[in-house]
Design an enzyme around this catalytic site. Structure first.
Site, PDB file in Angstrom:
ATOM      1  N   ARG A  41      47.662  19.168  30.291  1.00  0.00           N
ATOM      2  CA  ARG A  41      47.192  19.658  31.537  1.00  0.00           C
ATOM      3  C   ARG A  41      47.991  20.630  32.196  1.00  0.00           C
ATOM      4  O   ARG A  41      48.929  20.305  32.907  1.00  0.00           O
ATOM      5  CB  ARG A  41      46.917  18.428  32.449  1.00  0.00           C
ATOM      6  CG  ARG A  41      46.146  18.818  33.984  1.00  0.00           C
ATOM      7  CD  ARG A  41      46.065  17.789  34.900  1.00  0.00           C
ATOM      8  NE  ARG A  41      45.400  17.917  36.094  1.00  0.00           N
ATOM      9  CZ  ARG A  41      46.025  18.629  36.931  1.00  0.00           C
ATOM     10  NH1 ARG A  41      47.314  18.695  37.110  1.00  0.00           N
ATOM     11  NH2 ARG A  41      45.297  18.974  37.986  1.00  0.00           N
ATOM     12  N   SER A 112      36.773  12.308  35.013  1.00  0.00           N
ATOM     13  CA  SER A 112      37.340  11.708  36.575  1.00  0.00           C
ATOM     14  C   SER A 112      36.070  11.204  37.279  1.00  0.00           C
ATOM     15  O   SER A 112      35.135  12.262  37.462  1.00  0.00           O
ATOM     16  CB  SER A 112      38.175  12.517  37.246  1.00  0.00           C
ATOM     17  OG  SER A 112      39.328  12.733  36.284  1.00  0.00           O
ATOM     18  N   LYS A 141      49.157  16.049  42.101  1.00  0.00           N
ATOM     19  CA  LYS A 141      48.012  16.951  42.289  1.00  0.00           C
ATOM     20  C   LYS A 141      47.803  17.491  43.729  1.00  0.00           C
ATOM     21  O   LYS A 141      47.711  16.407  44.698  1.00  0.00           O
ATOM     22  CB  LYS A 141      46.644  16.360  41.812  1.00  0.00           C
ATOM     23  CG  LYS A 141      46.565  16.254  40.180  1.00  0.00           C
ATOM     24  CD  LYS A 141      45.038  15.687  40.148  1.00  0.00           C
ATOM     25  CE  LYS A 141      44.022  16.575  40.300  1.00  0.00           C
ATOM     26  NZ  LYS A 141      42.634  16.157  40.125  1.00  0.00           N
TER      27      LYS A 141
END
Length: 214
Positions: A41, A112, A141
């Site tokens: 990611r 998600s 995040k």
């Protein structure tokens, strides 16, 4: 994909690692210690782009293959197809699940979700697993949704016992027990490993907490 692959799911990009550390070294330590799945990611203000981005992805993929750990790419379906990754993980703002499933064929598809409606859409389009969170407050995040606690985890597992589920968001040694008690398959972590002073101990502790609650 095997459900047990979700037991300790490590997510990492270069921006998650302390400046003095080499991201690829952190990944190899985590693989040696026993993580069960890895998600590439590469996001954030200083994220790699272009050729450097793809080269780093290939380095991570090579290590994962060496340790026989599934290599998942966050969001970037084109890169996943180009590299022949094991799978793709999508958020709600990424490519629609229906489109992604058609493009990636039999690759692993993770999604998600934050509510029952999103969960049902993922199931309808043959998601292999869902990620639910953030369970607790997280600093990994900047655009994270408000923490949802463990209640939706429990509800999702009860309603869809056949669906592999991984929890994410602010999970550490002190709260992982309550997450595993919901009966889900595993936890996904970023900071817990990236910021760890002892990756072997961190990974072993999470996996022992998982086994206690099986």
């Amino acid at each position: 994909m095997k459900r047990e692959d979700l037991e300790l799911y490590f997510i990492m990009g270069t921006s998650n690692v302390p400046p003095q550390e080499q991201p690829i070294y952190i990944l190899e330590k985590a693989l040696q210690a026993g993580i069960t799945m890895f998600q590439f990611r590469e996001k954030g203000p200083h994220a790699l782009t272009g050729l450097a981005y793809e080269q780093f992805a290939r380095q991570c993929q090579k290590l994962c293959h060496h340790y026989h750990v599934p290599f998942i790419i966050n969001d970037d379906v084109d890169l996943a197809i180009r590299l022949g990754a094991d799978g793709v993980h999508l958020g709600q703002d990424d490519l629609p699940v229906s489109v992604a499933r058609k493009r990636i064929g039999n690759m692993i598809l993770g999604v998600s979700v934050h509510c029952e409606e999103e969960l049902q859409i993922a199931i309808n389009h043959q998601a292999d697993y869902v990620g639910i969170g953030p369970i607790f407050p997280t600093s990994s995040k900047s655009d994270a949704q408000p923490p949802c606690g463990t209640s939706f985890l429990q509800e999702a597992h009860s309603l869809h016992p056949e669906l592999p589920i991984v929890a994410i968001g602010g999970i550490n040694f002190t709260n992982a027990h309550s997450v595993f008690q919901t009966g889900i398959d595993g936890v996904a972590v970023i900071s817990a490993i990236c910021q760890s002073k002892d990756v072997d101990h961190t990974v072993a502790t999470f996996r022992s907490l998982s086994r206690i609650n099986k």
